[in-house]
Write a protein that holds these residues in place. Structure first.
Motif, PDB file in Angstrom:
ATOM      1  N   ASP A  29     -79.074  18.490 -27.500  1.00  0.00           N
ATOM      2  CA  ASP A  29     -79.321  17.259 -26.744  1.00  0.00           C
ATOM      3  C   ASP A  29     -80.424  17.460 -25.706  1.00  0.00           C
ATOM      4  N   GLN A  30     -80.463  18.636 -25.074  1.00  0.00           N
ATOM      5  CA  GLN A  30     -81.476  18.917 -24.075  1.00  0.00           C
ATOM      6  C   GLN A  30     -82.861  18.962 -24.712  1.00  0.00           C
ATOM      7  N   LYS A  31     -82.972  19.562 -25.883  1.00  0.00           N
ATOM      8  CA  LYS A  31     -84.264  19.610 -26.576  1.00  0.00           C
ATOM      9  C   LYS A  31     -84.728  18.212 -26.963  1.00  0.00           C
ATOM     10  N   GLU A  32     -83.821  17.376 -27.460  1.00  0.00           N
ATOM     11  CA  GLU A  32     -84.176  16.000 -27.821  1.00  0.00           C
ATOM     12  C   GLU A  32     -84.612  15.216 -26.589  1.00  0.00           C
ATOM     13  N   PHE A  33     -83.919  15.403 -25.471  1.00  0.00           N
ATOM     14  CA  PHE A  33     -84.265  14.712 -24.232  1.00  0.00           C
ATOM     15  C   PHE A  33     -85.647  15.140 -23.741  1.00  0.00           C
ATOM     16  N   GLU A  34     -85.925  16.446 -23.783  1.00  0.00           N
ATOM     17  CA  GLU A  34     -87.228  16.940 -23.348  1.00  0.00           C
ATOM     18  C   GLU A  34     -88.343  16.403 -24.239  1.00  0.00           C
ATOM     19  N   GLN A  35     -88.122  16.356 -25.542  1.00  0.00           N
ATOM     20  CA  GLN A  35     -89.126  15.815 -26.449  1.00  0.00           C
ATOM     21  C   GLN A  35     -89.377  14.342 -26.161  1.00  0.00           C
ATOM     22  N   LYS A  36     -88.320  13.596 -25.890  1.00  0.00           N
ATOM     23  CA  LYS A  36     -88.450  12.172 -25.584  1.00  0.00           C
ATOM     24  C   LYS A  36     -89.233  11.968 -24.285  1.00  0.00           C
ATOM     25  N   MET A  37     -88.922  12.762 -23.264  1.00  0.00           N
ATOM     26  CA  MET A  37     -89.621  12.637 -21.987  1.00  0.00           C
ATOM     27  C   MET A  37     -91.091  13.037 -22.134  1.00  0.00           C
ATOM     28  N   ASN A  38     -91.367  14.080 -22.889  1.00  0.00           N
ATOM     29  CA  ASN A  38     -92.751  14.492 -23.104  1.00  0.00           C
ATOM     30  C   ASN A  38     -93.524  13.430 -23.869  1.00  0.00           C
ATOM     31  N   GLN A  39     -92.896  12.823 -24.853  1.00  0.00           N
ATOM     32  CA  GLN A  39     -93.559  11.783 -25.640  1.00  0.00           C
ATOM     33  C   GLN A  39     -93.865  10.566 -24.774  1.00  0.00           C
ATOM     34  N   GLU A  40     -92.958  10.201 -23.898  1.00  0.00           N
ATOM     35  CA  GLU A  40     -93.178   9.052 -23.021  1.00  0.00           C
ATOM     36  C   GLU A  40     -94.291   9.324 -22.019  1.00  0.00           C
TER      37      GLU A  40
END
Length: 52
Positions: A29-40
């Motif tokens: 979940d942390q990796k998915e959250f970081e990817q989402k924040m980086n993409q935004e």
């Protein structure tokens, strides 16, 4: 009252297994959250009505 070491061992193994599953899910979940924040931050959301 005599303690049953087999039951204690099974409970400890089950607790370790649950802890392992929770840690693994948290990392995912942390990796998915970081990817989402980086993409935004790379591609910010654009608004149609916004005129600059």
């Amino acid at each position: 009252m005599e303690t049953n070491h087999l039951i204690i061992a099974l409970v400890l193994i089950a607790a370790a297994f649950v802890l392992f599953i929770l840690i693994r899910k948290n990392r995912k979940d942390q990796k998915e959250f970081e990817q989402k924040m980086n993409q935004e931050s790379i591609d910010p959301e654009h608004h149609k009505e916004e005129k600059i």
